[in-house]
Design a protein around this motif. Sequence first.
Motif, short mmCIF file in Angstrom:
data_model
loop_
_atom_site.label_atom_id
_atom_site.label_comp_id
_atom_site.label_asym_id
_atom_site.label_seq_id
_atom_site.Cartn_x
_atom_site.Cartn_y
_atom_site.Cartn_z
N TYR A 273 0.79 -1.23 0.00
CA TYR A 273 0.00 0.00 0.00
C TYR A 273 0.82 1.27 0.00
CZ TYR A 273 -3.71 -3.29 1.11
OH TYR A 273 -4.60 -4.34 1.07
N GLY A 274 2.16 1.18 -0.06
CA GLY A 274 2.97 2.37 -0.11
C GLY A 274 3.50 2.77 1.26
N PRO A 275 4.43 3.74 1.29
CA PRO A 275 5.13 4.08 2.54
C PRO A 275 4.38 5.04 3.46
CG PRO A 275 5.99 5.39 0.74
CD PRO A 275 4.98 4.45 0.13
N ALA A 276 3.25 5.59 3.02
CA ALA A 276 2.50 6.54 3.85
C ALA A 276 1.02 6.18 3.78
CB ALA A 276 2.74 7.97 3.37
N GLY A 277 0.23 6.87 4.58
CA GLY A 277 -1.21 6.64 4.55
C GLY A 277 -1.65 5.62 5.59
N PRO A 278 -2.95 5.52 5.81
CA PRO A 278 -3.46 4.67 6.90
C PRO A 278 -3.24 3.17 6.68
CG PRO A 278 -5.27 5.53 5.56
CD PRO A 278 -4.04 6.25 5.12
N TYR A 279 -2.98 2.73 5.45
CA TYR A 279 -2.78 1.30 5.18
C TYR A 279 -1.30 0.92 5.13
CZ TYR A 279 -7.71 0.66 3.79
OH TYR A 279 -9.07 0.57 3.77
N ARG A 280 -0.38 1.84 5.42
CA ARG A 280 1.03 1.58 5.19
C ARG A 280 1.57 0.38 5.95
NH1 ARG A 280 0.37 5.75 8.58
NH2 ARG A 280 1.54 5.82 10.55
N ALA A 281 0.99 0.06 7.11
CA ALA A 281 1.50 -1.04 7.93
C ALA A 281 0.75 -2.35 7.70
CB ALA A 281 1.45 -0.67 9.41
N ARG A 282 -0.20 -2.34 6.79
CA ARG A 282 -0.97 -3.56 6.54
C ARG A 282 -0.17 -4.55 5.70
NH1 ARG A 282 -7.34 -2.88 5.11
NH2 ARG A 282 -7.96 -1.54 6.86
N LYS A 283 -0.30 -5.81 6.05
CA LYS A 283 0.20 -6.84 5.15
C LYS A 283 -0.67 -6.86 3.90
CE LYS A 283 2.34 -10.10 8.36
NZ LYS A 283 2.36 -11.50 8.84
N ALA A 284 -0.05 -7.18 2.78
CA ALA A 284 -0.80 -7.17 1.52
C ALA A 284 -0.39 -8.37 0.69
CB ALA A 284 -0.50 -5.89 0.75
N TYR A 285 -1.36 -9.20 0.37
CA TYR A 285 -1.15 -10.31 -0.55
C TYR A 285 -1.98 -10.03 -1.81
CZ TYR A 285 0.53 -12.42 3.77
OH TYR A 285 1.19 -12.66 4.94
N ASP A 286 -1.66 -10.73 -2.85
CA ASP A 286 -2.25 -10.42 -4.16
C ASP A 286 -3.77 -10.34 -4.12
OD1 ASP A 286 -2.11 -10.31 -7.24
OD2 ASP A 286 -3.47 -11.97 -6.82
N MET A 287 -4.44 -11.35 -3.59
CA MET A 287 -5.90 -11.36 -3.62
C MET A 287 -6.47 -10.21 -2.80
SD MET A 287 -8.73 -14.33 -2.79
CE MET A 287 -7.58 -15.62 -3.21
N LEU A 288 -5.79 -9.83 -1.72
CA LEU A 288 -6.26 -8.72 -0.91
C LEU A 288 -6.21 -7.42 -1.70
CD1 LEU A 288 -4.41 -9.59 2.42
CD2 LEU A 288 -6.66 -10.35 1.65
N VAL A 289 -5.14 -7.25 -2.47
CA VAL A 289 -5.02 -6.03 -3.27
C VAL A 289 -6.00 -6.06 -4.44
CG1 VAL A 289 -3.44 -4.64 -4.66
CG2 VAL A 289 -2.64 -5.68 -2.54
N GLN A 290 -6.25 -7.24 -5.00
CA GLN A 290 -7.30 -7.33 -6.02
C GLN A 290 -8.64 -6.85 -5.44
OE1 GLN A 290 -7.82 -10.72 -8.57
NE2 GLN A 290 -5.71 -11.42 -8.30
N ALA A 291 -8.89 -7.19 -4.18
CA ALA A 291 -10.14 -6.76 -3.55
C ALA A 291 -10.15 -5.26 -3.32
CB ALA A 291 -10.34 -7.51 -2.23
N GLU A 292 -9.06 -4.71 -2.76
CA GLU A 292 -9.01 -3.29 -2.44
C GLU A 292 -9.04 -2.41 -3.69
OE1 GLU A 292 -9.24 -1.69 0.32
OE2 GLU A 292 -8.90 -3.20 1.88
N SER A 293 -8.48 -2.91 -4.80
CA SER A 293 -8.39 -2.10 -6.02
C SER A 293 -9.68 -2.09 -6.82
CB SER A 293 -7.28 -2.66 -6.92
OG SER A 293 -7.66 -3.92 -7.44
#
Length: 393
Positions: A126-146
Amino acid sequence: MLPLEGVTVVSLEHAVALPFATRHLAELGARVIKVERPGRGDFARDYDRAVRGGMSAHFSWLNRSKESLTLDLKVPRAREVLDLLVARADVVAQNLGPGAAARLGLDAQTLVGRHPALVAVNVSGYGPAGPYRARKAYDMLVQAESGLIAVTGSPQQPAKAGFAAGDVAAGSYVIQAVLAALLRRARSGAGAALDVAMLDALTEWMGYPVQTVEHTGQEMARSGISHQSIAPYDAYRTADGDDVLIGVQNDGEWRRLAEGPLARPELVDDPAFATNVARVRNREGTDAVVAAEVAKLGTAELEAGLDAAGIAYARVNTVAGVLAHPQLAARGRWVEVGSPVGPVRQSRPVVEFPGENARLDPVPALGAHTDTILRELDLSAEEIAGLRADGAI
């Protein structure tokens, strides 16, 4: 000479996004040193056991033409070794867990501060800043968020993409970023600290749905295999039981389809079908009439008629069908690559340079190049033995 020959890439990588990028950099000629944990290595090595002999299909796909170096970065001597390696590298990239690289002083910004000519890349969810910066991110999760999952699937059921779309999107931008940064460095001497986020990459790939919703205020309906704004553009079953995807791009093509393979010339001027707007509005009727006529034709007869009419089409292939695809076979797109479990069949590099042999080195066993790399760093046999005894390698 391949374009990246002489470039050394050190990659603290796991899973898919960054390994995808560094494999392609290796195929362009770079020396890619993959830093893995002793004993276990990249956890993609254990994703599956699909390749004969028990190797992971994920790992086989993503890691040919690399060198594997094992280092336990929790051991101080291992970190010293890594620092020696970084000092000699042109590119350093990492996709460690959120915050891990910064805690170790291995984030791109810190590294470029120490080595101003270095190209360094952070890959995150999710990038180095913003409220999601510390979240773990796997492919399917990012498919969902995007929003990708929201527009993929049937009207009744959303679905993820059938491959790691978020990882591959991010990896593609890592390749672009590294090549651009190396070109800039060749001109100015300056390195670069770069960030690539999976969410950013996949959101860019979602440009058409995003623009549509932005300007209409309406969420896009899922349409399965059909096209949301063009008709007919769907798969239809032939008399032989094959599914053939037919794509009509304009009203002229509709005329040729109706007069040719469908043998229904009266449809050309029928107000329910005469324009794409009408055909989309009457999608159920459009698909019904095309399906009814296609069902009367054998696959070869249909394809001959589509070719004669200049209509684009494709078989809806299985993955096994892709492995046997005549076009790929005719162009020699499959090769055998060495691996710890023996030769494995893989696709050739997508881009090959005329007059140059494609780089197709083996998939490495865990730690296969550790001693060689350490000797290049001028460590003695006794020092290497000491590192091994300390559990650093």
